[in-house]
Design an enzyme around this catalytic site. Sequence first.
Site, short mmCIF file in Angstrom:
data_model
loop_
_atom_site.label_atom_id
_atom_site.label_comp_id
_atom_site.label_asym_id
_atom_site.label_seq_id
_atom_site.Cartn_x
_atom_site.Cartn_y
_atom_site.Cartn_z
N HIS B 169 -4.52 20.79 64.71
CA HIS B 169 -3.52 20.84 65.61
C HIS B 169 -3.48 21.88 66.66
O HIS B 169 -3.38 23.16 66.06
CB HIS B 169 -2.23 20.85 65.15
CG HIS B 169 -1.07 20.19 66.09
ND1 HIS B 169 -0.43 21.12 66.78
CD2 HIS B 169 -0.81 19.17 66.37
CE1 HIS B 169 0.33 20.49 67.59
NE2 HIS B 169 0.06 19.03 67.35
N PRO B 170 -3.39 21.89 67.68
CA PRO B 170 -3.86 23.14 68.74
C PRO B 170 -2.60 23.94 69.08
O PRO B 170 -2.62 24.93 69.62
CB PRO B 170 -4.45 22.52 69.98
CG PRO B 170 -3.71 21.18 70.09
CD PRO B 170 -3.53 20.80 68.68
N CYS B 171 -1.31 23.78 68.64
CA CYS B 171 -0.39 24.55 68.97
C CYS B 171 -0.34 25.86 68.94
O CYS B 171 0.27 26.52 69.81
CB CYS B 171 1.01 23.95 68.69
SG CYS B 171 1.43 23.90 66.91
N GLY B 172 -0.99 26.43 68.03
CA GLY B 172 -0.95 27.99 68.02
C GLY B 172 -2.11 28.56 68.60
O GLY B 172 -2.35 29.71 68.54
#
Lengths: 268, 217
Positions: B169-172
């Site tokens: 997951h790329p949110c950070g």
Amino acid sequence: MTLLNLENPCYSCRFFADSPFYVRIVRYIPIGVLFDLLCADPERPWNLTVHFRGYPADILSPCEGEDSVKWNYNNSLKEAAFIITGNSKNVMNMSQADQLAMWESVRKGDLNSYMNISTKLKLGPFEEDFLVRTSSLGSRQGSDEPESPGSVKPCRVPVRLYVRRVQEDLEYLEDAIPVSDWESVSYINRPFEIRKEEGRRITTLEHALETLLPEFFGSKPTARAAGPEPAAATPDSAPDDSDTTPGTPRDREPASASPQEMDVAKRA
Amino acid sequence: MGSSSACDGTLSLDEFNASAKALVTKWRGIDVDALPDWEWRPCRKMGVPSETEGFVALEGVYRIRAGSQQIEESSDDPVPDDDVVGHDTSVQSSRDNVHLYDFHIVYSFSYKVPVLYFQGLQAGGQLLTLDEIKKDLPPHSLQLLNESKWTFITREEHPHLSRPWFTLHPCGTSDWMKLLLHKLGDKDRSLQYLPAWLSVAGQAVGLKIPLKLYCSS
């Protein structure tokens, strides 16, 4: 051997449409979207053939349960929040109770419960100038750096498109050959940036589609001097059928009202 | 717009394309023993390969399933590598213990960062579940995955392949990329983006990125 629970969206199955081909129903996609996409001639009830054997494990790895669907939903929500506000903090800071309640409301299709929680996320509407003002980053205690002013960015609207390619020009959509293969459906997950332009008071779904799918709109000019256009979910000249997850007349004023609705439809 | 977008840890589509192509070239040049080559794959729009959009693919990475027999390296191999085995190395364990992985780096328009998509296959061609994949990861990766909210594995529809793949997951991503790149000048920042990103994302999935990638050519 998996038992199909039709209330539970996570189990995949193959089904017979009007064609002799099997089409795999893909999980994580709302059943309404699948129906719109895969049934050119809407049949009610939608006849599905469920298979309990011969799971295509080389194409689709087995569903890990409802949790994986829930996480997929949460991630979509985070992504939508990120697109709209520039970060996912509002979603990540949701209380456990709110997270559970939201998932339950999605599972049961309870719009009222859903709205109660989603309004807390403050995902819209945008201001008149189509700019999102993010609050300044919290300054650390005792830091001698001046507090940076909040940044201002053009607002973006989350958009997901499932585009089904139809090979020939059709007069009636119902005449289209039903989808025989999921490969003929394209998935586009791309936010649309709303910019204030001269001569354009509001942004319509058609304009968004023209920007996101330029190859389908061919020679139509992208800048229009005229006033508001009616929102169209299906371009009249293109031979393809595009299905957006909202696709309702409410999109007439997407800048002010629909980010939330688009989110609801996108996430529902 | 987008000229110094890497200052905030993000990159534009053009910068992604440039960085991807630079990665492919450099990787090919350093002759990595244990891993195949990254390849640029253009997206197909209306059946025609696109000139402006694509992704980078690393396919056919072998991994011996944990708990199976020790591999026997050929005497030419300088460094025994327990986790990742190139197709040249002779292997004692049965075919059933070999898993095959594909890794794709795809640009995310939502987050404006690269995203790693991956899937694993058993020798017979069946796709691996997340639990089976986790067993293939080295312990520190698993710990990283369990503890860190930045490297969380989820299932997403692959943007170009009409199937759900696993993804980090790329949110950070933009936050830690900002830290990784802050010492680089503007010009370097764009081209070095993917190798820098890969040093973190690769670790999370047990992909060993050779140090030679980071040496100036």
